[in-house]
Design a protein around this motif. Structure first.
Motif, PDB file in Angstrom:
ATOM      1  N   LYS A 137       0.965  -1.071  -0.026  1.00 35.49           N
ATOM      2  CA  LYS A 137       0.107   0.036   0.044  1.00 35.49           C
ATOM      3  C   LYS A 137       0.834   1.360   0.037  1.00 35.49           C
ATOM      4  O   LYS A 137       0.526   2.194  -0.819  1.00 35.49           O
ATOM      5  CB  LYS A 137      -0.877   0.102   1.131  1.00 35.49           C
ATOM      6  CG  LYS A 137      -2.043  -0.925   1.028  1.00 35.49           C
ATOM      7  CD  LYS A 137      -3.052  -0.772   2.441  1.00 35.49           C
ATOM      8  CE  LYS A 137      -4.280  -1.821   2.159  1.00 35.49           C
ATOM      9  NZ  LYS A 137      -4.821  -1.553   3.268  1.00 35.49           N
ATOM     10  N   ALA A 138       1.625   1.129   0.669  1.00 38.67           N
ATOM     11  CA  ALA A 138       2.930   2.354   0.859  1.00 38.67           C
ATOM     12  C   ALA A 138       3.613   2.702  -0.734  1.00 38.67           C
ATOM     13  O   ALA A 138       3.565   3.791  -0.928  1.00 38.67           O
ATOM     14  CB  ALA A 138       3.985   2.219   2.031  1.00 38.67           C
ATOM     15  N   GLU A 139       3.855   1.551  -1.368  1.00 37.56           N
ATOM     16  CA  GLU A 139       4.507   1.759  -2.597  1.00 37.56           C
ATOM     17  C   GLU A 139       3.715   2.015  -3.641  1.00 37.56           C
ATOM     18  O   GLU A 139       3.991   3.032  -4.279  1.00 37.56           O
ATOM     19  CB  GLU A 139       5.443   0.335  -2.778  1.00 37.56           C
ATOM     20  CG  GLU A 139       6.405   0.515  -3.924  1.00 37.56           C
ATOM     21  CD  GLU A 139       7.210  -0.707  -4.127  1.00 37.56           C
ATOM     22  OE1 GLU A 139       7.903  -0.891  -5.418  1.00 37.56           O
ATOM     23  OE2 GLU A 139       7.340  -1.466  -3.366  1.00 37.56           O
ATOM     24  N   PHE A 140       2.548   1.263  -3.613  1.00 35.38           N
ATOM     25  CA  PHE A 140       1.609   1.416  -4.880  1.00 35.38           C
ATOM     26  C   PHE A 140       0.359   2.380  -4.589  1.00 35.38           C
ATOM     27  O   PHE A 140      -0.397   2.369  -5.648  1.00 35.38           O
ATOM     28  CB  PHE A 140       1.388   0.069  -5.641  1.00 35.38           C
ATOM     29  CG  PHE A 140       2.513  -0.636  -5.962  1.00 35.38           C
ATOM     30  CD1 PHE A 140       2.997  -0.342  -7.139  1.00 35.38           C
ATOM     31  CD2 PHE A 140       2.922  -1.755  -5.280  1.00 35.38           C
ATOM     32  CE1 PHE A 140       4.321  -1.326  -7.417  1.00 35.38           C
ATOM     33  CE2 PHE A 140       4.012  -2.467  -5.509  1.00 35.38           C
ATOM     34  CZ  PHE A 140       4.688  -2.266  -6.801  1.00 35.38           C
ATOM     35  N   GLY A 141      -0.002   2.510  -3.271  1.00 34.60           N
ATOM     36  CA  GLY A 141      -1.372   3.237  -2.998  1.00 34.60           C
ATOM     37  C   GLY A 141      -2.272   2.028  -2.875  1.00 34.60           C
ATOM     38  O   GLY A 141      -2.122   1.064  -3.052  1.00 34.60           O
ATOM     39  N   VAL A 142      -3.457   2.500  -3.030  1.00 32.05           N
ATOM     40  CA  VAL A 142      -4.877   1.900  -2.863  1.00 32.05           C
ATOM     41  C   VAL A 142      -5.553   2.260  -3.970  1.00 32.05           C
ATOM     42  O   VAL A 142      -5.694   3.255  -4.721  1.00 32.05           O
ATOM     43  CB  VAL A 142      -5.779   2.523  -1.721  1.00 32.05           C
ATOM     44  CG1 VAL A 142      -7.085   1.914  -1.689  1.00 32.05           C
ATOM     45  CG2 VAL A 142      -4.803   2.593  -0.394  1.00 32.05           C
ATOM     46  N   ASP A 172      -7.972   7.457 -13.809  1.00 36.00           N
ATOM     47  CA  ASP A 172      -8.238   6.662 -14.728  1.00 36.00           C
ATOM     48  C   ASP A 172      -7.453   6.260 -15.650  1.00 36.00           C
ATOM     49  O   ASP A 172      -7.496   5.046 -16.403  1.00 36.00           O
ATOM     50  CB  ASP A 172      -9.626   7.312 -15.856  1.00 36.00           C
ATOM     51  CG  ASP A 172     -10.895   7.471 -14.997  1.00 36.00           C
ATOM     52  OD1 ASP A 172     -11.015   6.613 -13.684  1.00 36.00           O
ATOM     53  OD2 ASP A 172     -11.679   8.212 -15.367  1.00 36.00           O
ATOM     54  N   ASP A 173      -6.394   7.147 -15.966  1.00 34.75           N
ATOM     55  CA  ASP A 173      -5.279   6.790 -16.750  1.00 34.75           C
ATOM     56  C   ASP A 173      -4.364   5.633 -16.276  1.00 34.75           C
ATOM     57  O   ASP A 173      -3.202   5.084 -17.024  1.00 34.75           O
ATOM     58  CB  ASP A 173      -4.367   8.122 -17.350  1.00 34.75           C
ATOM     59  CG  ASP A 173      -3.794   8.578 -16.234  1.00 34.75           C
ATOM     60  OD1 ASP A 173      -4.307   8.702 -15.075  1.00 34.75           O
ATOM     61  OD2 ASP A 173      -2.662   9.461 -16.375  1.00 34.75           O
ATOM     62  N   GLU A 174      -4.538   5.289 -14.826  1.00 37.09           N
ATOM     63  CA  GLU A 174      -3.600   4.450 -14.477  1.00 37.09           C
ATOM     64  C   GLU A 174      -4.166   2.957 -14.238  1.00 37.09           C
ATOM     65  O   GLU A 174      -3.670   1.877 -13.742  1.00 37.09           O
ATOM     66  CB  GLU A 174      -3.245   4.736 -13.086  1.00 37.09           C
ATOM     67  CG  GLU A 174      -2.339   5.994 -12.614  1.00 37.09           C
ATOM     68  CD  GLU A 174      -2.539   6.482 -11.165  1.00 37.09           C
ATOM     69  OE1 GLU A 174      -1.248   6.624 -10.973  1.00 37.09           O
ATOM     70  OE2 GLU A 174      -3.353   6.562 -10.756  1.00 37.09           O
ATOM     71  N   VAL A 175      -5.382   2.928 -14.885  1.00 39.01           N
ATOM     72  CA  VAL A 175      -6.403   1.623 -14.678  1.00 39.01           C
ATOM     73  C   VAL A 175      -6.672   1.231 -16.117  1.00 39.01           C
ATOM     74  O   VAL A 175      -6.921   1.889 -17.088  1.00 39.01           O
ATOM     75  CB  VAL A 175      -7.578   1.920 -13.790  1.00 39.01           C
ATOM     76  CG1 VAL A 175      -8.472   0.626 -13.906  1.00 39.01           C
ATOM     77  CG2 VAL A 175      -7.332   2.442 -12.623  1.00 39.01           C
TER      78      VAL A 175
END
Length: 83
Positions: free
Chosen positions: A42-47, A53-56
């Protein structure tokens, strides 16, 4: 019992067994993640809920298509075994 009824019963039973086996395989293949390791992730990649939207990449349709193809191959394999 008619032949068609027996075939339908066998077909439904095989689907149930294959579904159960598929779920068991998924459980085996998914690695265990400790709470500490999850916190690091979670610390490295977030939730995911915080991603933009551009990350999914939407993979639902692709996954359903693959699952459908896999199911058809399984059914044809078993059909050839019993017919």
């Amino acid at each position: 019992m008619e032949i068609q009824e027996l075939k339908a019963l066998i077909k439904e039973t095989m689907r149930e067994v294959l579904q159960e086996e598929k779920l068991l395989l998924c459980q085996i293949l998914i690695p265990y993640v400790s709470d500490e390791e999850q916190d690091e992730l979670k610390a490295e990649f977030g939730v995911p809920s915080e991603y933009t939207d551009d990350e999914v990449v939407e993979m639902t349709a692709w996954g359903k298509k693959c699952q459908s193809c896999f199911a058809k191959k399984q059914l044809s394999f078993w059909k050839n075994k019993f017919v």
